[in-house]
Design an enzyme around this catalytic site. Structure first.
Site, mmCIF file in Angstrom:
data_model
loop_
_atom_site.group_PDB
_atom_site.id
_atom_site.type_symbol
_atom_site.label_atom_id
_atom_site.label_comp_id
_atom_site.label_asym_id
_atom_site.label_seq_id
_atom_site.Cartn_x
_atom_site.Cartn_y
_atom_site.Cartn_z
ATOM 1 N N GLU A 198 0.820 -1.214 0.000
ATOM 2 C CA GLU A 198 0.000 0.000 0.000
ATOM 3 C C GLU A 198 0.858 1.271 0.000
ATOM 4 O OE1 GLU A 198 -2.791 -0.355 3.237
ATOM 5 O OE2 GLU A 198 -4.028 -1.781 2.144
ATOM 6 N N GLU A 269 -6.789 -7.899 -0.748
ATOM 7 C CA GLU A 269 -7.385 -7.777 0.586
ATOM 8 C C GLU A 269 -8.860 -7.412 0.467
ATOM 9 O OE1 GLU A 269 -5.476 -5.275 3.441
ATOM 10 O OE2 GLU A 269 -3.488 -6.155 3.147
#
Length: 824
Positions: A198, A269
């Protein structure tokens, strides 16, 4: 006229599809490639990951080896496999593997090789997220704290000291996997790896160094020649050949898509719930919402890989939870903290996986089109010459619209996606949850209320600066002083008090960037203050204190409830006491910042390991009495191991804030005194893995910061005691069932059987699994039919139709079967 979008893609015939139907288990055990699977190829194209020439639709479940025990691994992996999971995804945790620079640890629950081999033994693949920054609500984002001490280091940017250490660890892990033969081309289960995590969210903070770092990290990964693809999550500009992937709740709506037509749409995710925070009420994500999001990602984005974060959350043992994160982690995942199946999420996802895989051929090789079915309805179609699958989407949360699709009239459930196998038969509806529900019960098996079995040890309050570990005429930063090896740092200073007529009122003001602050004056507790997860800025203690004439000692205990796990420039974050002042009446404020301060790292009991059997003998324990329930007190007792195989927990509702050990193993921090808006603790039950227990005389030790009553602690066992299912007769039958009718399916956890049927009604029963009653239509045989089918069995199934109940009790009325049963 509806707008139609058609994307022409390769259409392969039946021969090509026959090659595509290789199971993951067969792939791992040598049915693909050469002998033992060696020589296989893992790559990708614009549709999917490609394993030895075959595109694959893959469902992945994230579980972390560090958050469970090796004894739990086989069971939770097996339950994931039975739930239709193909891949186990895990982060790699740098700070557990290299806690001291150059010294590695792969023992016990940190034995990542053993974990991966267990996955392989059960016929599943592995997605390895090396990072090495992981966030994951894990202490310091997975970084070892010694990294903070490296001169001139800046984390996660084009910084040579950081890149040198990152390259060293990533290379070490890749070489370990290679030496163990764990990559797919070697015959192993690892089919994809992740570099960074991320990063796009913090990249702007690093200016030009950010993009250079992304390119460097990608080059590092590719240069290690693992033979499997690499990915970057939440990194839209991931350099070729790195795959950019999506994280989030609704990637079917938010994902910008692969940054190259040659890359597949992967969802790394899919958050199955929200991780719990001390002081916040638990927010569970509905089963229908999870499955809707998955189906939409497959339909809209052509998604072929979905990973659930988490599939099993587990336990943040010790001090590894990040700031304000509870010890229990993602308890509402398909497998709960203890490894029990969380229904209906697990079962509904299992049905979704089966329904999607039923149409793997058109999804992976078909031509795609989409068109509108109404204002809030749309169709997505994948079609080959021989096969077809349609996803009919209803975004309306309240209405049940009827749509016409290929001359078929279909009613869509609110906020639901219907999957039509062969574009005709409904095989799954995200909004109709037919999987059984389960109710989890914590049963008290031992009350630790015997005063004579408890002992106490009062932590001493440091007051002598000359005995401090460090001294300085400044306020030290917390983590830099403790090296994140303890939550606790004592700040000790002297203050000379000279009373005067207008100075009887003495105010102490302390500002801290930590999470909790306890203040003591001359060894006596005067007050505490704490922060919260969402709050920003300092926590401030501002209170009136009593001083004696002459020298007084101010002892301040600065407490962290986990170190940070995210954000740019973590190495610059400060958590120490920022300001200390005393004001006497109307006199000028006396700032103590630059006075002589003494520092003690950690608690005395910590340093002497009095939570272990050996260390407990190093101090003198006293009997517990009413005067014992004071801040900073250690307690110890013993308890017997409960009979059976149910999960074991401690109920700590009567305590305040601290940490608890069983036979020397920390089962984590507790903070039950920090109530949620609903007035409940964020967590009251604390998991004790079976492997932590002995046959008898288990040593329980707690350190209590705020005061609490240990005599009300109980040992509980946790199990699924109630199962329930409600299925409508018009529902699609289970994909994997042999019959044509929908079914109520009930199943107790291993070791238990259905002992009683509390409620059964075929007709139009009112309510749900929590509150239920017979409706205006009810088959009198309902209870006897269900009891005959289920009592004494671990599992049972009852077709939902009049044939099961001796006829139709009320023709013309749409019927369902609702059953509530108990497991013992």
């Amino acid at each position: 006229m509806a707008v139609v979008t058609v994307v022409a893609l390769a259409v392969l015939g039946a021969c090509a599809w026959a090659a595509a139907a290789v199971s993951s288990a067969g792939a791992l055990f040598g049915e693909e490639g050469g002998e033992g699977g060696v020589g296989r190829e893992a790559t990708y194209d614009g549709r999917a990951l490609v394993l030895n020439g075959t595109r694959r639709i893959l469902f992945s479940g994230e579980m972390h080896y560090t958050r469970s025990t090796p004894e739990m691994w086989p069971k939770i992996i097996a339950k994931a496999r039975k739930g239709g999971i193909d891949v186990i995804q895990t982060y790699v945790f740098w700070n557990v593997h290299e806690p001291v620079q150059g010294k590695y640890n792969f023992e016990g629950r940190y034995n990542i090789v053993k974990f991966i081999r267990e996955i392989q033994a059960q016929g599943l693949y592995v997605s390895l997220r090396i990072g090495p920054f992981i966030e994951a609500e894990w202490k310091y984002g997975g970084f070892p704290f010694w990294l903070h001490e490296v001169p001139n280091i800046t984390f996660r940017t084009d910084n040579e000291p950081f890149k040198q250490h990152m390259q060293g660890f990533v290379t070490h892990m890749v070489n370990m996997m290679k030496n163990e033969g764990l990559y797919y081309p070697q015959g192993g289960p690892i089919i994809i790896s992740q570099i960074e995590n991320e990063y796009q969210m913090v990249e702007p903070a690093f200016g030009p160094g950010g993009p250079r770092y992304v390119q460097w990290a990608a080059s590092l990964a590719v240069g290690l020649q693992t033979g499997v693809p690499w990915m970057m999550c939440k990194q839209n500009d991931a350099p070729d050949p790195i795959i950019n992937t999506c994280n989030g709740l609704i990637c079917g709506e938010t994902f910008v898509g692969p940054n190259s037509p040659n890359k597949p749409a992967l969802w790394t995710e899919n958050w199955t719930t929200r991780y719990p925070i001390y002081g916040n009420d638990t927010k569970l994500r509905s089963t229908g919402d999870i499955t809707f999001a998955v189906a939409l990602f497959i339909a809209r984005k052509g998604g072929s890989f979905v990973s659930y974060y988490m599939y099993h959350g587990g336990t943040n043992f010790g001090r590894f939870a990040s700031s304000y994160v509870t010890t229990s982690y993602y308890d509402g995942a398909p497998l709960d903290e203890y490894g029990l199946i969380w229904q209906p999420t697990w079962g509904h996802l299992k049905e979704l996986h089966a329904a999607v895989k039923l149409s793997s051929e058109p999804l992976l090789y078909g031509t795609y089109s989409n068109f509108s079915l109404g204002e809030d309805q749309e169709a997505h179609v994948f079609e080959t010459k021989l096969k077809c699958v349609a996803f009919l989407v209803n975004f309306d949360k309240h209405q049940r619209p009827t749509v016409i699709f290929r001359n078929i009239s279909l009613q869509l459930a609110p906020k639901s996606i219907s999957i039509l196998s062969d574009c005709r038969t409904v095989v799954f509806e995200t909004g109709k949850v037919n999987a059984q529900h389960g109710s989890r019960t914590a049963e008290v098996v031992q009350s630790l209320n015997d005063t004579h079995t408890w002992k106490a040890f009062k932590e001493s309050i440091p007051q002598d600066i000359s005995k401090a570990a460090y001294t300085g005429k400044q306020l030290f930063e917390h983590l830099s002083t403790t090296k994140d090896e303890t939550d606790y740092l004592w700040y000790i200073a002297s203050y000379e008090y000279r009373p005067s007529d207008d100075s009887h009122l003495v105010l102490l003001n302390v500002e801290s960037q930590a999470h909790i602050l306890h203040a003591f004056v001359n060894g006596e507790f005067v007050g505490s203050v704490h922060g919260s997860h969402g709050a920003r800025g300092y926590i401030i203690l501002n209170m009136t204190i009593s001083l004696k004439e002459g020298q007084n000692t101010i002892s301040l205990l600065n407490v962290m409830v986990g170190s940070p796990d995210s954000g740019a420039h973590m190495e610059r974050r400060s958590f120490g006491i920022h300001k200390v002042s005393i004001q006497q009446g109307q006199h000028a404020l006396h700032l103590l910042n630059n006075e002589l301060w003494g520092y003690q790292v950690g608690l005395f009991g910590e340093g002497n390991r009095i939570y272990t059997q050996e260390g407990s003998h190093s101090v003198e324990w006293t009997d517990v009495n009413n005067l014992t329930y004071l801040p900073l007190t250690w307690y110890q007792t013993t308890f017997a191991t409960p009979m059976g195989n149910d999960a074991v927990t401690l109920n700590l509702t009567s305590m305040g804030k601290g940490e608890v050990w069983i036979n020397g193993e920390s089962i984590g921090r507790y903070w039950v005194s920090f109530k949620t808006p609903s007035g409940q603790p964020s967590q009251s039950l604390y998991h004790i893995p079976q492997h932590f227990l002995k046959n008898t005389d288990n040593l329980l030790v707690l350190v209590e910061e705020m005061g609490g009553n240990p005599l009300q602690i109980t040992v509980n066992t946790v199990s699924i005691t109630t199962v329930c299912s409600s299925v409508n007769e018009l529902s699609a039958p289970p994909v994997q069932s042999q019959g044509k009718d929908p079914e109520v399916r009930l199943r107790c956890q291993k070791g238990k059987h259905i002992s009683a049927v509390e409620f059964a009604s075929y007709g139009n029963p009112a309510g749900d699994c929590r509150t239920f009653t017979i409706g205006s239509c009810h088959a009198e045989s309902s209870e006897s039919v269900v009891k005959q089918a289920c009592i004494g069995k671990r599992s049972c199934s009852i077709p939902v139709g009049p044939g099961s109940f001796g006829g139709d009790p009320c023709p013309g009325i749409q019927k369902s079967l609702l059953v509530v049963a108990h497991c013992r």
